[in-house]
Design a protein around this motif. Sequence first.
Motif, PDB file in Angstrom:
ATOM      1  N   LEU A  85       0.837  -1.190   0.000  1.00 35.20           N
ATOM      2  CA  LEU A  85       0.000   0.000   0.000  1.00 35.20           C
ATOM      3  C   LEU A  85       0.875   1.244   0.000  1.00 35.20           C
ATOM      4  O   LEU A  85       1.872   1.315   0.720  1.00 35.20           O
ATOM      5  CB  LEU A  85      -0.905   0.032   1.233  1.00 35.20           C
ATOM      6  CG  LEU A  85      -1.795  -1.175   1.504  1.00 35.20           C
ATOM      7  CD1 LEU A  85      -2.685  -0.907   2.710  1.00 35.20           C
ATOM      8  CD2 LEU A  85      -2.635  -1.516   0.293  1.00 35.20           C
ATOM      9  N   ILE A  86       0.478   2.241  -0.794  1.00 38.61           N
ATOM     10  CA  ILE A  86       1.155   3.545  -0.806  1.00 38.61           C
ATOM     11  C   ILE A  86       0.079   4.621  -0.837  1.00 38.61           C
ATOM     12  O   ILE A  86      -0.728   4.667  -1.761  1.00 38.61           O
ATOM     13  CB  ILE A  86       2.081   3.714  -2.023  1.00 38.61           C
ATOM     14  CG1 ILE A  86       3.104   2.569  -2.115  1.00 38.61           C
ATOM     15  CG2 ILE A  86       2.788   5.066  -1.948  1.00 38.61           C
ATOM     16  CD1 ILE A  86       3.969   2.638  -3.370  1.00 38.61           C
ATOM     17  N   GLY A  87       0.059   5.480   0.168  1.00 31.11           N
ATOM     18  CA  GLY A  87      -0.899   6.574   0.225  1.00 31.11           C
ATOM     19  C   GLY A  87      -0.307   7.871  -0.303  1.00 31.11           C
ATOM     20  O   GLY A  87       0.919   8.005  -0.461  1.00 31.11           O
ATOM     21  N   LEU A  88      -1.180   8.843  -0.574  1.00 37.04           N
ATOM     22  CA  LEU A  88      -0.739  10.138  -1.101  1.00 37.04           C
ATOM     23  C   LEU A  88      -1.792  11.193  -0.849  1.00 37.04           C
ATOM     24  O   LEU A  88      -2.995  10.921  -0.945  1.00 37.04           O
ATOM     25  CB  LEU A  88      -0.493  10.037  -2.610  1.00 37.04           C
ATOM     26  CG  LEU A  88      -0.136  11.322  -3.369  1.00 37.04           C
ATOM     27  CD1 LEU A  88       0.774  11.000  -4.556  1.00 37.04           C
ATOM     28  CD2 LEU A  88      -1.375  12.071  -3.862  1.00 37.04           C
ATOM     29  N   SER A  89      -1.354  12.398  -0.499  1.00 38.09           N
ATOM     30  CA  SER A  89      -2.220  13.577  -0.565  1.00 38.09           C
ATOM     31  C   SER A  89      -1.337  14.803  -0.795  1.00 38.09           C
ATOM     32  O   SER A  89      -0.110  14.732  -0.694  1.00 38.09           O
ATOM     33  CB  SER A  89      -3.062  13.761   0.705  1.00 38.09           C
ATOM     34  OG  SER A  89      -2.268  14.216   1.780  1.00 38.09           O
ATOM     35  N   ILE A  90      -1.984  15.917  -1.104  1.00 34.52           N
ATOM     36  CA  ILE A  90      -1.255  17.163  -1.350  1.00 34.52           C
ATOM     37  C   ILE A  90      -0.990  17.831  -0.002  1.00 34.52           C
ATOM     38  O   ILE A  90      -1.499  18.902   0.315  1.00 34.52           O
ATOM     39  CB  ILE A  90      -2.062  18.092  -2.276  1.00 34.52           C
ATOM     40  CG1 ILE A  90      -2.574  17.328  -3.489  1.00 34.52           C
ATOM     41  CG2 ILE A  90      -1.199  19.258  -2.730  1.00 34.52           C
ATOM     42  CD1 ILE A  90      -1.512  16.622  -4.303  1.00 34.52           C
ATOM     43  N   ASP A  91      -0.229  17.136   0.816  1.00 36.08           N
ATOM     44  CA  ASP A  91       0.158  17.623   2.138  1.00 36.08           C
ATOM     45  C   ASP A  91       1.630  17.321   2.339  1.00 36.08           C
ATOM     46  O   ASP A  91       2.205  16.464   1.657  1.00 36.08           O
ATOM     47  CB  ASP A  91      -0.655  16.926   3.240  1.00 36.08           C
ATOM     48  CG  ASP A  91      -2.125  17.297   3.226  1.00 36.08           C
ATOM     49  OD1 ASP A  91      -2.438  18.446   3.585  1.00 36.08           O
ATOM     50  OD2 ASP A  91      -2.958  16.448   2.859  1.00 36.08           O
ATOM     51  N   SER A  92       2.238  18.008   3.308  1.00 34.01           N
ATOM     52  CA  SER A  92       3.652  17.802   3.574  1.00 34.01           C
ATOM     53  C   SER A  92       3.869  16.533   4.387  1.00 34.01           C
ATOM     54  O   SER A  92       2.951  16.007   5.026  1.00 34.01           O
ATOM     55  CB  SER A  92       4.222  18.994   4.353  1.00 34.01           C
ATOM     56  OG  SER A  92       3.724  18.981   5.683  1.00 34.01           O
ATOM     57  N   VAL A  93       5.093  16.046   4.378  1.00 27.14           N
ATOM     58  CA  VAL A  93       5.412  14.875   5.185  1.00 27.14           C
ATOM     59  C   VAL A  93       5.219  15.177   6.668  1.00 27.14           C
ATOM     60  O   VAL A  93       4.862  14.297   7.452  1.00 27.14           O
ATOM     61  CB  VAL A  93       6.847  14.389   4.885  1.00 27.14           C
ATOM     62  CG1 VAL A  93       7.889  15.353   5.431  1.00 27.14           C
ATOM     63  CG2 VAL A  93       7.068  12.985   5.437  1.00 27.14           C
TER      64      VAL A  93
END
Length: 232
Positions: A85-93
């Motif tokens: 699984l790999i998640g993503l959003s337009i947010d910083s680490v």
Amino acid sequence: MSSILKGSRTFSKDSVQETGNIPRINDPAPDFTAITTQGEISLSDYRGRWVMLFSHPSDFTPVCTTEFVSFAQNYERFRERNVSLIGLSIDSVYSHIAWVRNIEELFGVKIPFPIIDDLGFKVANKYGMIQPGVSDTSAVRAVFIIDPEQIIRAIVYYPPQVGRNTNELLRLIEALQTADKYNVATPANWHPGEAVIVPPPKTVKEAEDRLKQGYNCKDWYFCYRDLPERRR
């Protein structure tokens, strides 16, 4: 150059490309290298495994939180099926780290998979996760199922208001793996252990022979077969 505000961050609209280049089923998955909550990763690092790459609109939002809790609770089920699984959003680490710590504190659930920092829209643009009809600054709930050869095998989109069904995503992956292994198709509402569909004949001779081959047939083009591991 116009800009977009998201929280305390400012984005250039020029950084958000149009969605005409959304990859399609059976296209090679666009490679990327990105910073995540588990360090730098590249998609190519996952060759030989199935990947479920999924985006969410924003950290610290209730529907996304329920999804991440569910993905974490089912993490071992995905891993047993050779799925990363790999998640993503337009947010910083840093936002991701704070959010996953908050999830653990509130729900007692650790998030065991990486979440991509995509403030620059680099990965989201490659995968068409930003859709201006929904938002210029948030990714839609996109899911890309990528096989071990790094080919996109399924794409699923959900609107921001609707959380994903983890069991259905697991079923989708199991159906793809079964279809590949046995050269079959799966009928509506199929679950592992149930009968599958034999590919239809492609010649008149094959059609004539099909009803003699011992399958459970409704007609020459519509036949079921059991798999060796079918539950009785």
